[in-house]
Design a protein around this motif. Structure first.
Motif, PDB file in Angstrom:
ATOM      1  N   ALA A   1       1.803  -3.414   1.407  1.00  0.00           N
ATOM      2  CA  ALA A   1       1.366  -1.830   0.912  1.00  0.00           C
ATOM      3  C   ALA A   1       2.473  -1.506  -0.346  1.00  0.00           C
ATOM      4  O   ALA A   1       2.119  -0.340  -0.859  1.00  0.00           O
ATOM      5  CB  ALA A   1       1.415  -0.952   1.940  1.00  0.00           C
ATOM      6  N   GLY A   2       3.303  -2.200  -0.503  1.00  0.00           N
ATOM      7  CA  GLY A   2       4.293  -1.945  -1.797  1.00  0.00           C
ATOM      8  C   GLY A   2       5.254  -1.325  -1.291  1.00  0.00           C
ATOM      9  O   GLY A   2       6.050  -0.574  -2.151  1.00  0.00           O
ATOM     10  N   ILE A   3       5.981  -1.275  -0.068  1.00  0.00           N
ATOM     11  CA  ILE A   3       6.940  -0.119   0.229  1.00  0.00           C
ATOM     12  C   ILE A   3       8.273  -0.541  -0.438  1.00  0.00           C
ATOM     13  O   ILE A   3       8.978   0.145  -0.575  1.00  0.00           O
ATOM     14  CB  ILE A   3       7.230  -0.601   1.880  1.00  0.00           C
ATOM     15  N   GLU A   4       8.447  -1.764  -0.903  1.00  0.00           N
ATOM     16  CA  GLU A   4       9.755  -1.858  -1.680  1.00  0.00           C
ATOM     17  C   GLU A   4       9.726  -1.245  -3.023  1.00  0.00           C
ATOM     18  O   GLU A   4      10.956  -1.345  -3.662  1.00  0.00           O
ATOM     19  CB  GLU A   4       9.666  -3.729  -2.103  1.00  0.00           C
ATOM     20  N   HIS A   5       8.711  -0.822  -3.401  1.00  0.00           N
ATOM     21  CA  HIS A   5       8.913   0.077  -4.772  1.00  0.00           C
ATOM     22  C   HIS A   5       8.327   1.644  -4.375  1.00  0.00           C
ATOM     23  O   HIS A   5       7.785   2.174  -5.167  1.00  0.00           O
ATOM     24  CB  HIS A   5       7.709  -0.477  -5.813  1.00  0.00           C
ATOM     25  N   ALA A   6       8.333   1.789  -3.155  1.00  0.00           N
ATOM     26  CA  ALA A   6       7.808   3.177  -2.511  1.00  0.00           C
ATOM     27  C   ALA A   6       8.611   4.371  -2.965  1.00  0.00           C
ATOM     28  O   ALA A   6       9.930   4.149  -2.992  1.00  0.00           O
ATOM     29  CB  ALA A   6       7.388   3.159  -1.330  1.00  0.00           C
ATOM     30  N   ASP A   7       8.146   5.514  -3.527  1.00  0.00           N
ATOM     31  CA  ASP A   7       9.100   6.567  -3.461  1.00  0.00           C
ATOM     32  C   ASP A   7       8.983   7.627  -2.318  1.00  0.00           C
ATOM     33  O   ASP A   7      10.136   8.344  -1.997  1.00  0.00           O
ATOM     34  CB  ASP A   7       8.615   7.533  -4.835  1.00  0.00           C
ATOM     35  N   ALA A   8       8.178   7.422  -1.518  1.00  0.00           N
ATOM     36  CA  ALA A   8       8.076   8.188  -0.351  1.00  0.00           C
ATOM     37  C   ALA A   8       7.283   7.462   0.810  1.00  0.00           C
ATOM     38  O   ALA A   8       6.190   6.465   0.531  1.00  0.00           O
ATOM     39  CB  ALA A   8       7.407   9.758  -0.632  1.00  0.00           C
ATOM     40  N   PHE A   9       7.720   7.918   2.133  1.00  0.00           N
ATOM     41  CA  PHE A   9       6.987   7.255   3.249  1.00  0.00           C
ATOM     42  C   PHE A   9       6.721   8.171   4.113  1.00  0.00           C
ATOM     43  O   PHE A   9       7.556   9.048   4.674  1.00  0.00           O
ATOM     44  CB  PHE A   9       7.929   6.266   3.956  1.00  0.00           C
TER      45      PHE A   9
ATOM     46  N   TYR B   1      14.067  -0.578   4.012  1.00  0.00           N
ATOM     47  CA  TYR B   1      13.843  -0.658   2.629  1.00  0.00           C
ATOM     48  C   TYR B   1      14.229   0.430   1.828  1.00  0.00           C
ATOM     49  O   TYR B   1      13.902   0.540   0.822  1.00  0.00           O
ATOM     50  CB  TYR B   1      12.181  -0.473   2.719  1.00  0.00           C
ATOM     51  N   ARG B   2      15.149   1.288   2.323  1.00  0.00           N
ATOM     52  CA  ARG B   2      15.670   2.532   1.636  1.00  0.00           C
ATOM     53  C   ARG B   2      14.831   3.333   0.883  1.00  0.00           C
ATOM     54  O   ARG B   2      15.248   3.651  -0.463  1.00  0.00           O
ATOM     55  CB  ARG B   2      16.885   1.703   0.674  1.00  0.00           C
ATOM     56  N   VAL B   3      13.717   3.651   1.456  1.00  0.00           N
ATOM     57  CA  VAL B   3      12.927   4.450   0.677  1.00  0.00           C
ATOM     58  C   VAL B   3      13.455   5.824   0.747  1.00  0.00           C
ATOM     59  O   VAL B   3      13.995   6.337   1.491  1.00  0.00           O
ATOM     60  CB  VAL B   3      11.393   4.793   1.561  1.00  0.00           C
ATOM     61  N   PRO B   4      13.333   6.546  -0.513  1.00  0.00           N
ATOM     62  CA  PRO B   4      14.156   7.731  -0.724  1.00  0.00           C
ATOM     63  C   PRO B   4      13.609   9.072   0.022  1.00  0.00           C
ATOM     64  O   PRO B   4      14.336   9.607   0.457  1.00  0.00           O
ATOM     65  CB  PRO B   4      13.906   8.121  -2.496  1.00  0.00           C
ATOM     66  N   ILE B   5      12.387   8.936   0.420  1.00  0.00           N
ATOM     67  CA  ILE B   5      11.686  10.261   1.213  1.00  0.00           C
ATOM     68  C   ILE B   5      11.192   9.602   2.313  1.00  0.00           C
ATOM     69  O   ILE B   5      10.076   8.885   2.025  1.00  0.00           O
ATOM     70  CB  ILE B   5      11.075  10.977   0.165  1.00  0.00           C
ATOM     71  N   VAL B   6      11.691   9.910   3.570  1.00  0.00           N
ATOM     72  CA  VAL B   6      10.880   9.699   4.790  1.00  0.00           C
ATOM     73  C   VAL B   6      10.763  10.781   5.528  1.00  0.00           C
ATOM     74  O   VAL B   6      11.811  11.659   5.815  1.00  0.00           O
ATOM     75  CB  VAL B   6      11.709   8.436   5.335  1.00  0.00           C
TER      76      VAL B   6
END
Length: 219
Positions: free
Chosen positions: A61-69, A90-95
């Motif tokens: 789903a592209g989580i490695e380049h996601a801005d939010a989860f 994955y250190r997504v900025p916004i979770v």
């Protein structure tokens, strides 16, 4: 903004449709293939079948380049596992995560994951928190109707009285940290460059607060 939404029930599908309509890159994950029927006809985002905590599915789903989860599946356990995976692996900025059992909200809070409850309110709050993503809540009250937000005051506001930023019933300055020292501002306390200000703000008034700070946030 690339947003991954885990859970394609009422909340996930409504949020996905709204974000996609605004031009965001939306990826929806659900373990039940037929749940994609809840997405609107012509939905421009992508749908991925599988568990929201599966690294294989998330990477597809592209989580490695996601801005939010956003985890809004039907189970609290799966939400917290997938949210922690997004945040810690994955250190997504916004979770953000939905919580069905209010007693679990403290656990999410200890992990630094803001929580939301209720269908209509969930869609509204997640949308607000993504839209105003530079204004991350330090603390929320009730079901998220009131937030505490800390932000460094833009230099162009220096010299103005801090109480000028108060809006009755919407925004109030409750604390200032200046040169490492915290204090409650008096009525005539002027803002100084570098001030870190804590605002109590109604969730529906985030746009107004963002307007105060917009130049500094690049919005």
């Amino acid at each position: 903004m690339r947003v991954i939404i885990v859970g394609c029930g009422r909340v996930g599908s409504l949020l996905a449709a709204r974000l996609a309509a605004e031009g965001n890159d939306v990826r929806v994950v659900d373990r039940v293939a037929r749940s994609r029927r809840l997405l609107p006809t012509g939905f421009p985002g992508r749908f991925h079948e599988g568990n929201g905590y599966s690294r294989t599915v998330l990477e597809a789903a592209g989580i490695e380049h996601a801005d939010a989860f956003v985890a809004v599946a039907s189970g609290d356990n799966s939400n917290i596992v997938s949210a922690r995976t997004a945040k810690e692996t994955y250190r997504v900025p916004i979770v953000l995560a939905r919580v069905h059992d209010p007693r679990r909200a403290d656990l999410y809070g200890e992990l630094g994951i803001p929580t939301i409850a209720g269908v209509r309110w969930t869609v509204h709050r997640i949308h607000q928190m993504l839209l105003h993503r530079h204004l991350t809540p330090e603390l929320t009250f009730g079901n998220g109707e009131t937030l505490l937000i800390r932000s460094q005051l833009p230099d162009y506001l220096a010299g103005r009285r801090l109480t000028e930023f108060d809006v009755d019933g919407e925004v109030r300055v409750v604390e200032v940290t200046r040169a490492g020292r915290s204090f409650v501002p008096a009525h005539n306390t002027p803002a100084e460059p570098g001030d870190l200000v804590t605002f109590a703000v109604a969730a529906t008034s985030l746009g107004r607060l963002r307007g105060f700070l917009g130049k500094e946030l690049g919005t």
